[in-house]
Write a protein that holds these residues in place. Structure first.
Motif, PDB file in Angstrom:
ATOM      1  N   SER A   1      -6.998 -58.520  -8.825  1.00 19.11           N
ATOM      2  CA  SER A   1      -7.696 -57.089  -9.151  1.00 19.11           C
ATOM      3  C   SER A   1      -6.453 -56.202  -9.619  1.00 19.11           C
ATOM      4  CB  SER A   1      -8.024 -56.561  -8.085  1.00 19.11           C
ATOM      5  OG  SER A   1      -8.195 -55.052  -8.234  1.00 19.11           O
ATOM      6  N   LEU A   2      -6.839 -55.447 -10.516  1.00 23.79           N
ATOM      7  CA  LEU A   2      -6.154 -54.155 -10.966  1.00 23.79           C
ATOM      8  C   LEU A   2      -5.846 -53.320  -9.890  1.00 23.79           C
ATOM      9  CD1 LEU A   2      -4.497 -52.088 -12.776  1.00 23.79           C
ATOM     10  CD2 LEU A   2      -6.794 -51.402 -13.429  1.00 23.79           C
ATOM     11  N   ALA A   3      -4.858 -53.008  -8.954  1.00 21.58           N
ATOM     12  CA  ALA A   3      -5.025 -52.177  -7.999  1.00 21.58           C
ATOM     13  C   ALA A   3      -4.533 -50.900  -8.507  1.00 21.58           C
ATOM     14  CB  ALA A   3      -3.991 -52.570  -6.913  1.00 21.58           C
TER      15      ALA A   3
ATOM     16  N   VAL B   1       1.249 -49.402 -15.921  1.00 19.45           N
ATOM     17  CA  VAL B   1       0.707 -50.294 -15.004  1.00 19.45           C
ATOM     18  C   VAL B   1       1.997 -51.231 -14.429  1.00 19.45           C
ATOM     19  CG1 VAL B   1      -0.950 -52.045 -14.687  1.00 19.45           C
ATOM     20  CG2 VAL B   1      -1.688 -50.300 -16.193  1.00 19.45           C
ATOM     21  N   ASP B   2       1.947 -51.378 -13.188  1.00 20.41           N
ATOM     22  CA  ASP B   2       2.757 -52.666 -12.627  1.00 20.41           C
ATOM     23  C   ASP B   2       1.669 -53.308 -11.729  1.00 20.41           C
ATOM     24  OD1 ASP B   2       5.000 -51.727 -13.636  1.00 20.41           O
ATOM     25  OD2 ASP B   2       5.889 -51.091 -11.686  1.00 20.41           O
ATOM     26  N   PHE B   3       1.723 -54.910 -12.139  1.00 19.76           N
ATOM     27  CA  PHE B   3       0.426 -55.609 -11.519  1.00 19.76           C
ATOM     28  C   PHE B   3       0.931 -56.915 -11.288  1.00 19.76           C
ATOM     29  CE2 PHE B   3      -3.490 -58.223 -12.906  1.00 19.76           C
ATOM     30  CZ  PHE B   3      -4.032 -58.159 -11.741  1.00 19.76           C
TER      31      PHE B   3
ATOM     32  N   ALA C   1       0.272 -53.679  -6.888  1.00 23.05           N
ATOM     33  CA  ALA C   1       0.048 -53.070  -8.037  1.00 23.05           C
ATOM     34  C   ALA C   1       0.384 -51.521  -8.086  1.00 23.05           C
ATOM     35  CB  ALA C   1      -1.280 -53.582  -8.225  1.00 23.05           C
ATOM     36  N   GLN C   2       0.648 -51.147  -9.261  1.00 20.58           N
ATOM     37  CA  GLN C   2       0.746 -49.610  -9.349  1.00 20.58           C
ATOM     38  C   GLN C   2       0.451 -49.391 -10.758  1.00 20.58           C
ATOM     39  OE1 GLN C   2       4.604 -48.067  -7.489  1.00 20.58           O
ATOM     40  NE2 GLN C   2       5.331 -49.797  -8.339  1.00 20.58           N
TER      41      GLN C   2
END
Length: 196
Positions: free
Chosen positions: A5-7, A56-58, A66-67
């Protein structure tokens, strides 16, 4: 398939897990921020923000790492009616001259099922910051059918925002106060994007 997921977590926050995530790039051509507003009980008005960016960090295998930080250009509001758009951009609603940006920085994510998660974060609008929770659903993560060297992750994020919590009370309650929001988005690893 494991949950990838994209968190939605803060790109500005630092945590021990953050170093495990890698930068991903938002495909703005396939990202849409849309919402609907009840109009006097007679109809539902559909609208969108046309300009959005994100950091985005994922890590697909570690959603806790994720960020992301989303920024919306408030003046890009579009409801397909110029007079209404100008009114919404004005002081009664978005007041874009004084507050040109709407931001979301997430603070946590909780997996709720296979391919779904609750994402909590800080939404700032009209200079007011409030915690909100959105529901994220993975649609697919796979190589692009047009370019097998490019991985694409697609998500749908939904939730509701009470505009009166941000001191946007004009026309309430005749004009809806609880606004359903939907974000459709695609991401790809930044190192892959840079080589395309």
């Amino acid at each position: 398939m494991p949950f990838r997921s994209l968190a939605l977590a803060s790109a500005l926050a630092l945590s021990p897990l953050a170093v495990l995530a890698a930068p991903w790039t938002l495909d703005t051509g396939h990202t849409h921020v849309t919402f609907s507003i009840d109009h006097l009980g007679f109809s539902t008005t559909q609208a969108q923000f046309r300009t959005v960016s994100a950091e985005v960090d994922f890590d697909p295998d570690n959603i806790e790492a994720a960020q992301v930080a989303f920024t919306i250009d408030a003046a890009s509001f579009d409801s397909n009616l110029e007079a209404r758009d100008n009114h919404v951009r004005g002081a009664d609603f978005l007041n874009v001259e004084e507050y040109p940006e709407i931001t979301f920085i997430s603070t946590g994510v909780t997996q709720t099922g296979e391919g779904t998660a609750d994402v909590t974060g800080d939404l700032t609008m009209l200079g007011i910051t409030k915690p909100v929770t959105f529901q994220a659903e993975l649609r697919q993560i796979a190589p692009s059918p047009f370019n097998p060297d490019l991985t694409v992750a697609g998500f749908v994020v939904t939730g509701e925002i009470d505009r009166t919590a941000f001191d946007m009370g004009y026309g309430a309650p005749a004009i809806g106060t609880v606004i359903p929001v939907r974000v459709d988005l695609e991401l790809s690893p930044s190192d892959q994007v840079s080589t395309q």
